[in-house]
Enzyme design. Structure first.
Site, short mmCIF file in Angstrom:
data_model
loop_
_atom_site.label_atom_id
_atom_site.label_comp_id
_atom_site.label_asym_id
_atom_site.label_seq_id
_atom_site.Cartn_x
_atom_site.Cartn_y
_atom_site.Cartn_z
NE ARG A 246 1.21 7.65 -4.19
CZ ARG A 246 2.48 7.57 -4.52
NH1 ARG A 246 2.93 6.45 -5.12
NH2 ARG A 246 3.31 8.57 -4.29
CD GLU A 275 1.49 1.73 -0.08
OE1 GLU A 275 2.45 2.42 0.33
OE2 GLU A 275 1.32 1.45 -1.27
CG HIS A 293 5.05 1.83 -2.35
ND1 HIS A 293 4.08 2.72 -1.99
CD2 HIS A 293 5.64 2.38 -3.45
CE1 HIS A 293 4.07 3.75 -2.81
NE2 HIS A 293 5.01 3.57 -3.71
#
Length: 330
Positions: A246, A275, A293
């Site tokens: 993350r 994000e 991602h």
């Protein structure tokens, strides 16, 4: 006797048929649009009063918001299980769920191989600073100003978080000659050490000794900005950072400063702190190898995630327990 009710938040694109099969044991409800305000209003109005289990997809936060304490406090007493579609579950306040008697599951094993493969891609891309030759080629300059990179052989690879993905990544790294694999984890993992020949070290040792650091920590209140200015200062000059966990596990601004100063040779990132926003300095930096991602973005892995999250719901409905309860509740 009425059937228990299960609620799908979002959509299942690859194993929807498995969800539909649960109609034999449960009444199935689905919600894939709306707003947080409307969802809370419906909860308070009793629309979901009989729901026993929720299948929670990552994109559903776009209309429900985070499963934080505020939202969880509105859940009906009937709700006992939340099965999350994904390995990372930072969208869900597990402590608040525990306090309300709700068990939470994620899909850990289903994502291990795909995410480890992307971590390996990022490591190799960062070692070669692959962004530079790729962009030069697309400008019609063939090699252009491509600099020399580094080989993985002979390097010390530090793994921060030896869960399923961390071990799968270590296994892949072990194929390179003369690599030394070290790791730091909340708990020592003797079985992993035996399988892949990794050595457990303290955090300070990992920071000081690693040529490459690959991050595989879950994001929670204890790991946010786990790597910040103080940690970057302890790293080798010319170290490389890889992150497929993350984004917020790393202080992105501090990482950019370390990269821009030359403290870091390069970075390989699939995740970002805010994000879909990305630090503009990282976007422009030639030594940043970036992906949007996509760690689990394969047909096979998405199907496996769908299947596992549905299996968690099925187990909850039939047996009163989840298959892959998150570590905090074990």
């Amino acid at each position: 006797m009425s059937k228990p009710v299960a609620l799908l938040l979002g959509t299942l694109d690859h194993a929807k048929a498995k969800w539909d099969e649960l109609a034999s044991v449960a009444e199935l409800k689905e919600l894939n649009s709306g707003s947080r305000e409307q969802f809370i209003s419906d909860l308070d109005a009793g629309v979901y009063n009989d729901v026993v289990a929720i299948l929670h997809t990552y994109p559903s936060q776009n209309f429900t918001g985070l499963f934080d304490k505020e939202l969880i406090d509105h859940f009906p007493p009937s709700l006992k299980f939340i099965a999350h579609h994904g390995a990372g579950y930072d969208q869900i306040d597990v402590d608040a769920c525990t306090a309300k008697g709700i068990l939470v599951a994620n899909t850990p094993t289903a994502v291990d191989n795909a995410t480890a493969n992307v971590a390996l891609q990022l490591m190799l891309g960062a070692l070669r600073r692959a962004y530079i030759p790729e962009t030069e080629l697309r400008k019609g300059k063939f090699r252009g100003a491509t600099p020399l990179g580094h080989d993985p052989e002979g390097k010390t690879i530090g793994i921060l978080g030896m869960g399923g993905i961390g071990e799968a990544f270590a296994k892949r790294c072990s194929c390179f000659d003369d690599v030394r694999i070290i790791y730091h984890n909340r708990n020592r993992k003797p079985d992993s050490e035996a399988r892949i020949g990794a050595k457990y070290v303290s955090l300070d040792e990992l920071l000081a000794e690693s040529d490459i650091i690959s991050v595989h920590l879950p994001l929670n209140k204890n790991t946010r900005h786990f790597l910040g200015p103080a940690e970057f200062a302890k790293m080798k000059d010319g170290a490389i950072i890889v992150n497929t966990a993350r984004g917020a596990v790393i202080d992105e601004s501090a990482m950019f400063e370390a990269l821009n100063s030359g403290k870091l040779f390069s970075v390989g990132l699939d995740v970002f702190e805010k994000e879909p926003e990305i630090h503009p300095g990282l976007i422009e930096h030639p030594n940043a190898y970036l992906l949007p991602h996509i760690g689990t973005a394969t047909y096979e892995t998405q199907y496996n995630m769908d299947a596992l999250v549905v299996s968690n719901i099925e187990s909850a409905l039939k047996n009163g327990k989840l298959l892959t309860v998150v570590p905090e509740q074990k």
